[in-house]
Design a protein around this motif. Structure first.
Motif, PDB file in Angstrom:
ATOM      1  N   THR A 136      -3.847   6.560  -9.345  1.00 31.09           N
ATOM      2  CA  THR A 136      -3.186   7.406  -8.352  1.00 31.09           C
ATOM      3  C   THR A 136      -4.036   8.630  -8.038  1.00 31.09           C
ATOM      4  O   THR A 136      -4.141   9.039  -6.880  1.00 31.09           O
ATOM      5  CB  THR A 136      -1.791   7.846  -8.853  1.00 31.09           C
ATOM      6  N   ASP A 195       2.490   6.382  -4.082  1.00 26.44           N
ATOM      7  CA  ASP A 195       1.128   6.322  -3.578  1.00 26.44           C
ATOM      8  C   ASP A 195       1.052   6.679  -2.092  1.00 26.44           C
ATOM      9  O   ASP A 195       0.063   7.273  -1.640  1.00 26.44           O
ATOM     10  CB  ASP A 195       0.532   4.930  -3.809  1.00 26.44           C
ATOM     11  N   LYS A 209      10.115   1.225 -10.428  1.00 27.34           N
ATOM     12  CA  LYS A 209       8.973   0.551  -9.812  1.00 27.34           C
ATOM     13  C   LYS A 209       8.894   0.896  -8.319  1.00 27.34           C
ATOM     14  O   LYS A 209       7.818   1.095  -7.764  1.00 27.34           O
ATOM     15  CB  LYS A 209       9.093  -0.959  -9.990  1.00 27.34           C
ATOM     16  N   SER A 210      10.080   0.968  -7.692  1.00 23.74           N
ATOM     17  CA  SER A 210      10.132   1.345  -6.281  1.00 23.74           C
ATOM     18  C   SER A 210       9.600   2.755  -6.100  1.00 23.74           C
ATOM     19  O   SER A 210       8.830   3.028  -5.170  1.00 23.74           O
ATOM     20  CB  SER A 210      11.576   1.248  -5.767  1.00 23.74           C
ATOM     21  N   GLU A 219       7.477   4.294  -8.029  1.00 24.64           N
ATOM     22  CA  GLU A 219       6.041   4.301  -8.266  1.00 24.64           C
ATOM     23  C   GLU A 219       5.288   3.772  -7.042  1.00 24.64           C
ATOM     24  O   GLU A 219       4.249   4.309  -6.652  1.00 24.64           O
ATOM     25  CB  GLU A 219       5.714   3.452  -9.493  1.00 24.64           C
ATOM     26  N   LYS A 220       5.826   2.728  -6.431  1.00 25.39           N
ATOM     27  CA  LYS A 220       5.186   2.148  -5.244  1.00 25.39           C
ATOM     28  C   LYS A 220       5.191   3.146  -4.082  1.00 25.39           C
ATOM     29  O   LYS A 220       4.207   3.293  -3.361  1.00 25.39           O
ATOM     30  CB  LYS A 220       5.927   0.868  -4.846  1.00 25.39           C
ATOM     31  N   ASN A 221       6.335   3.839  -3.924  1.00 25.74           N
ATOM     32  CA  ASN A 221       6.436   4.811  -2.834  1.00 25.74           C
ATOM     33  C   ASN A 221       5.557   6.029  -3.071  1.00 25.74           C
ATOM     34  O   ASN A 221       5.114   6.690  -2.129  1.00 25.74           O
ATOM     35  CB  ASN A 221       7.894   5.271  -2.671  1.00 25.74           C
ATOM     36  N   ALA A 252      10.178  -0.903   1.757  1.00 23.38           N
ATOM     37  CA  ALA A 252       9.279   0.057   1.114  1.00 23.38           C
ATOM     38  C   ALA A 252       9.011   1.218   2.049  1.00 23.38           C
ATOM     39  O   ALA A 252       9.021   1.080   3.275  1.00 23.38           O
ATOM     40  CB  ALA A 252       7.974  -0.639   0.731  1.00 23.38           C
TER      41      ALA A 252
END
Length: 613
Positions: free
Chosen positions: A391, A319, A312-313, A315-317, A284
């Protein structure tokens, strides 16, 4: 025998390298008057408090208290010893140094870089110059990677043997334990063997173009299919980005970066002239990654696979970028494509058209929310809005957050006041307590650090350090220190030694500058204290630099008065003790009278100092 480097060499290195150039490799600096400002790399902050003084070649963070020279910065940033930091900077300055008492095993990170350099050359030769390399060459060719890219990225092949690295290590002059420390070999039950066998090798370089590790793709059915070097003293996936050594200058030029997931994504992008592309290393995205990117550009464009996992990756990154207040867009490629596939099939221009159509974070969150929730239902729409606000709440810039709230209200066709009320409700909910807790803990941690650093040293130490820094800032006061204070007044041995050296340098050269002094400092703590004192002197009395004599002399006068009071107080105490001893031993009256007269004289002097102070 501990490594020893001549002070003359250290001073030469310091004169040859600008601290701005080194610090800029780690953080983005902006000029502010005579100083340069940036976000401190040593603690989390959102408002720049890290200051670099180019004139004096020092840095100081007014948030966490860290400060020092170019050597201290590199030691702290790269976890180096002082000799290692000197060696790294000497190489940059092309200055030859001879370290007395140096042994290979004491070279720290340098010997690990050397091991990786030898391994890289071995893998490249195996790929390009042997029959064994034909199969990986054919695979590379089937992936449309040309010879220029092979050379540019130094692709290689690890032979299908257990001891290729081990057998060559003696010729390289590198001990087995260091190969293990570099992650090139594995030890099991006192037996060692090569970590990488029969794999296509992707050397991984840091921003200074030093090989820190390897990515390796299996060419048979071995698992895992992709294998990275383990974490080592010079390699951490959370702090390293593939291709950063090649992309950093194009990133500076374009002020943006394309961030992908795979080695071949980056290689094929560069091959098509999109040389501002890099990749994460199967992990990540971290704050360290984002802060590294900030050194070179102002905007990141995430280009991940179009599948659900890729989104999804993304979206996680997302933030991490938002929390670090770094502009970010997201490219969603057509279904079934990753960056490599799209560039090979459609070419550079079509790919860049996709990049131009990248979503900003709000549009991206909206698109994902529409996929996750039933937007035709009230509960689904509410969940989607909460998802977006999760977010929004992390945007540190108040103005950006306010403008984004307005946009959420407009595009969701909801009254802005309701959106703000909802945000406040979420802000106090359990769901978002983690965010608030992290922000509070970060602030408390920063306050604790500052508190510890602000705990006063002894008054004697502070006065002596102030005198020392005045001698450096105002060479014309050195003789006054010698005559009116005298070196025998210094109680701290390290400060005493430096003061004497300043006097000697001034006597020989007629001038003393800060860079003459730092090689004499025995500890990073002493460097920080000196930088801290100099920074305080300059911030409180800017006229020190402009040469206002009254200001510097006033500071010195106060220090002199303190030392004289201290001396007289001590003399009084000694006289009292001597009288007491004489009375107890029934000493002669004449000696007692002499002591009383001396005590009376010292008492008058002491009280006169108190009045003048």
């Amino acid at each position: 025998m501990a490594p020893f480097i001549a002070q003359e060499k250290i001073s030469e290195i310091q004169r040859s390298i600008n601290i701005i150039d080194i610090v800029s490799d780690y953080i983005a600096l902006k000029q502010a008057g005579k100083n340069h400002l940036g976000l401190c790399p040593f603690h989390h902050e959102k408002t720049p408090s890290f200051t670099v003084n180019e004139e004096k070649q020092i840095y100081k963070c007014f948030g966490c208290g860290e400060g020092g020279t170019i050597f201290n910065f590199l030691m702290k940033q790269e976890s180096l010893t002082f000799p290692e930091a000197v060696n790294v900077l000497a190489e940059k300055a092309n200055i030859r140094i001879d370290i007395i008492g140096k042994k290979e095993k004491h070279q720290g990170p340098n010997i690990l870089f050397k091991a990786n350099e030898h391994a890289t050359r071995l893998f490249v030769d195996m790929l390009l110059k042997t029959k064994e390399g034909k199969r990986p060459r054919d695979y590379i060719s089937s992936r449309s990677i040309n010879d220029n890219s092979i050379r540019k990225f130094k692709l290689g092949y690890s032979p299908n043997r257990w001891d290729s690295i081990l057998n060559l290590s003696k010729r390289w002059g590198i001990e087995t334990e260091l190969l293990e420390k570099a992650g090139l070999i594995i030890r099991k039950q006192d037996k060692c063997y090569d970590r990488f066998r029969n794999r296509l090798m992707f050397p991984i370089f840091d921003s200074q173009n030093r090989p820190v590790g390897f990515g390796a793709r299996a060419l048979d059915n071995s698992l895992p299919k992709y294998l990275n070097s383990p974490e080592t003293p010079i390699f951490s996936k959370s702090k390293t980005l593939y291709g950063i050594n090649l992309a950093k200058e194009p990133m500076r030029k374009n002020r943006k970066v394309l961030l992908m997931e795979g080695y071949t994504d980056v290689i094929i992008a560069h091959q098509h002239g999109i040389d501002w592309s890099i990749a994460v290393l199967g992990t990540a995205l971290t704050r360290e990654h984002v802060r590294m990117l900030k050194r070179y550009c102002d905007k990141a464009i995430l280009v991940f696979d179009a599948d659900t996992a890729g989104q999804k990756s993304s979206e996680k990154n997302l933030d991490v970028f938002i929390e670090e207040d770094f502009d970010v867009n997201i490219v969603l490629l057509p279904e079934g494509y990753d960056p490599y596939d799209y560039i090979v099939k459609n070419g550079k221009q079509k790919f860049l058209e996709q990049v131009e159509k990248a979503y900003d974070f709000f549009s991206f969150k909206t698109k994902l929310s529409e996929k996750k929730w039933d937007m035709s239902s009230i509960s689904g729409r509410t969940s989607a809005i909460d998802d977006i606000l999760s977010t929004v709440i992390k945007i540190p810039d108040i103005l950006k957050r306010d403008l984004t709230i307005k946009r959420v209200a407009e595009e969701m066709f909801i009254d802005e006041l309701l959106i703000r009320n909802r945000l406040n409700t979420l802000n106090g909910s359990t769901k978002f307590n983690g965010i608030k807790r992290r922000q509070t803990e970060a602030k408390q941690s920063q306050d604790q650090i500052a508190g510890k650093l602000n705990k006063t040293k002894s008054a004697d130490y502070q006065v002596e350090m102030s005198i020392l820094c005045l001698m450096i800032n105002r060479n014309d006061l050195i003789e006054k220190v010698e005559t009116e204070i005298g070196f025998d007044s210094f109680r701290n041995n390290e400060i005493l030694s430096i003061a004497k050296n300043i006097s000697e340098i001034y006597s020989n050269k007629g001038k003393v500058i800060l860079s003459d002094i730092f090689p004499m400092l025995d500890s990073p703590e002493m460097s920080r204290e000196m930088v801290d004192t100099i920074s305080k002197q300059e911030s409180l009395e800017g006229c020190l630099i402009s040469g206002n004599a009254d200001t510097g002399e006033k500071m010195l006068k106060e220090c002199i008065q303190y030392i004289r009071k201290k001396k007289n107080r001590k003399s009084q105490e000694q006289a009292k003790k001597k009288m007491s001893d004489l009375y107890r031993s029934q000493g002669n009256k004449q000696e007692v009278d002499q002591i009383l007269a001396g005590f009376h004289k010292k008492s008058i002097t002491f009280h006169s100092f108190k009045k003048s102070g």
